[in-house]
Design a protein around this motif. Structure first.
Motif, PDB file in Angstrom:
ATOM      1  N   GLY A   1      48.092  72.949  92.716  1.00  0.00           N
ATOM      2  CA  GLY A   1      46.645  73.092  92.625  1.00  0.00           C
ATOM      3  C   GLY A   1      46.084  73.303  91.238  1.00  0.00           C
ATOM      4  O   GLY A   1      45.004  73.892  91.087  1.00  0.00           O
ATOM      5  N   VAL A   2      46.769  72.806  90.197  1.00  0.00           N
ATOM      6  CA  VAL A   2      46.280  73.004  88.826  1.00  0.00           C
ATOM      7  C   VAL A   2      46.268  71.690  88.051  1.00  0.00           C
ATOM      8  O   VAL A   2      46.439  71.664  86.832  1.00  0.00           O
TER       9      VAL A   2
ATOM     10  N   TYR B   1      49.000  79.085  84.525  1.00  0.00           N
ATOM     11  CA  TYR B   1      49.271  80.108  85.547  1.00  0.00           C
ATOM     12  C   TYR B   1      48.630  79.732  86.881  1.00  0.00           C
ATOM     13  O   TYR B   1      47.445  79.414  86.956  1.00  0.00           O
ATOM     14  N   ILE B   2      49.457  79.780  87.932  1.00  0.00           N
ATOM     15  CA  ILE B   2      48.992  79.537  89.302  1.00  0.00           C
ATOM     16  C   ILE B   2      48.610  80.861  89.942  1.00  0.00           C
ATOM     17  O   ILE B   2      47.593  80.998  90.615  1.00  0.00           O
ATOM     18  N   GLU B   3      49.476  81.854  89.749  1.00  0.00           N
ATOM     19  CA  GLU B   3      49.232  83.235  90.160  1.00  0.00           C
ATOM     20  C   GLU B   3      49.531  84.120  88.957  1.00  0.00           C
ATOM     21  O   GLU B   3      50.031  83.644  87.933  1.00  0.00           O
ATOM     22  N   ASP B   4      49.255  85.408  89.102  1.00  0.00           N
ATOM     23  CA  ASP B   4      49.526  86.321  87.988  1.00  0.00           C
ATOM     24  C   ASP B   4      51.001  86.327  87.606  1.00  0.00           C
ATOM     25  O   ASP B   4      51.346  86.601  86.448  1.00  0.00           O
ATOM     26  N   ASN B   5      51.874  86.045  88.581  1.00  0.00           N
ATOM     27  CA  ASN B   5      53.316  86.090  88.312  1.00  0.00           C
ATOM     28  C   ASN B   5      53.998  84.736  88.510  1.00  0.00           C
ATOM     29  O   ASN B   5      55.206  84.659  88.706  1.00  0.00           O
TER      30      ASN B   5
ATOM     31  N   SER C   1      46.908  73.887  97.827  1.00  0.00           N
ATOM     32  CA  SER C   1      46.643  75.232  98.337  1.00  0.00           C
ATOM     33  C   SER C   1      47.941  75.944  98.684  1.00  0.00           C
ATOM     34  O   SER C   1      49.027  75.353  98.635  1.00  0.00           O
ATOM     35  N   THR C   2      47.839  77.213  99.039  1.00  0.00           N
ATOM     36  CA  THR C   2      49.018  77.977  99.410  1.00  0.00           C
ATOM     37  C   THR C   2      49.583  77.438 100.723  1.00  0.00           C
ATOM     38  O   THR C   2      48.915  76.700 101.455  1.00  0.00           O
TER      39      THR C   2
END
Length: 314
Positions: free
Chosen positions: A110-111, A127-131, A288-289
């Motif tokens: 999704g990026v 970054y997709i998520e913080d981690n 998406s997730t």
């Protein structure tokens, strides 16, 4: 420091072999004289040192491999990355898209509209998520429709740049989505990764039918020859369950026992089967997730995450 020469054939015995440069598979290889002498170029040594320095804070590197294209390797990588990031939220994870000619991770995660930035410390991943972060050549193209028409040396140069110039920071696990087969990209990646600190391992993805398993056997042989530990084999698209009648069907019949039987024969671990789920396709297309996919798939993904965590800590 010995590295596997670029442009080596599938039958390359490797520099560590006494047959290096002398085996029948070496005939016609441009690196034959170098291998037979046991010498490697200083440029390659310097590149390997740069990679080792850059990845010294990346604890575990996992190559996601497949013998054939179309078995869902990139889809599995994206699903596994999101599951790891969600399951172990206190850890940091990265995805490196090494499929130079077919980069699909930006869309699946999704990026696809993002761009990477370069600073004094190197390329910054997206970054997709913080981690969870991602690096892919897809971020460097002017258009998603651009074709990458490169010979082996240029692809290998790009892989070297990704491994030595991306500022990942501290990562617990780096997943590396590779192209199908056992070609230049794999030899180059392995040769740069083996001298690094931390651990290197492989997960192999297949579908149940014999035509796919034949090529996976070659992938397993490749890992064993290159001394890359195999965490196990994942059987993808094993069962399709109709959304209306709820009946299950084998779209790709496992006439020889599927991946489970093959793993027993080849003495590698079977990590589980993932279903053929249209919802997964929708999630990948939209970036998406993977929330809401079949529970059976989530259970297998969670078990694979635990396998990676165990390998990382032991």
């Amino acid at each position: 420091m010995a590295t596997v020469p670029e442009n080596a054939s599938h039958g390359c015995p490797g520099l560590e072999s006494t047959d290096a440069g002398r085996a029948s598979a070496c005939a016609g290889c441009p690196n034959q004289s170098i291998c037979s002498s046991g010498a490697v170029g200083s440029q390659e040594d310097a590149a390997a040192q740069l990679v080792a320095e850059r990845l010294k804070e990346v604890h575990t590197k996992i190559l996601v491999l497949s013998g054939k294209g179309g078995v869902g390797k990139s889809t599995f990588t994206a699903m596994l990355a999101r599951t790891l990031a969600d399951k172990y939220s206190e850890q940091n994870f990265g995805v490196l898209d090494l499929d130079i000619c077919g980069p699909s991770q930006p869309r699946m995660l999704g990026v696809q509209d993002e761009q990477v930035h370069q600073s004094g410390s190197g390329w910054s991943p997206v970054y997709i998520e913080d981690n969870l972060s991602l690096m892919s050549i897809g971020f460097l193209l002017s258009s998603p429709d651009d074709a990458i028409i490169w010979r082996g040396p240029k692809k290998n140069g790009m892989i070297r740049q990704f491994l030595s110039e991306v500022d990942w920071g501290t990562l617990d696990v780096l997943l590396m989505d590779t192209p199908p087969g056992t070609s230049d990209e794999h030899l180059s990646s392995v040769s740069y990764l083996k001298p690094t600190t931390g651990k290197v391992g492989a997960i192999i993805v297949t579908t149940p039918q014999e035509v796919s398993l034949l090529d996976v056997r070659k992938e397993i042989s490749f890992c064993k020859k290159m001394k890359i530990p195999i965490l196990g084999v994942v059987e993808n698209m094993a069962i399709f369950e109709c959304g209306k009648c709820k009946k299950s069907s084998e779209i790709f019949p496992a006439k020889t026992g599927g991946a489970k039987a093959m793993c027993k024969e080849m003495e590698v671990e079977f990590l589980g089967s993932l279903p053929l789920d249209p919802l997964i396709t929708q999630k990948c297309d939209s970036g998406s997730t993977f929330a809401g996919i079949k529970e059976s798939a989530l259970v297998v993904l969670s078990q694979i995450c635990e396998k990676i965590e165990s390998y990382k800590n032991n």
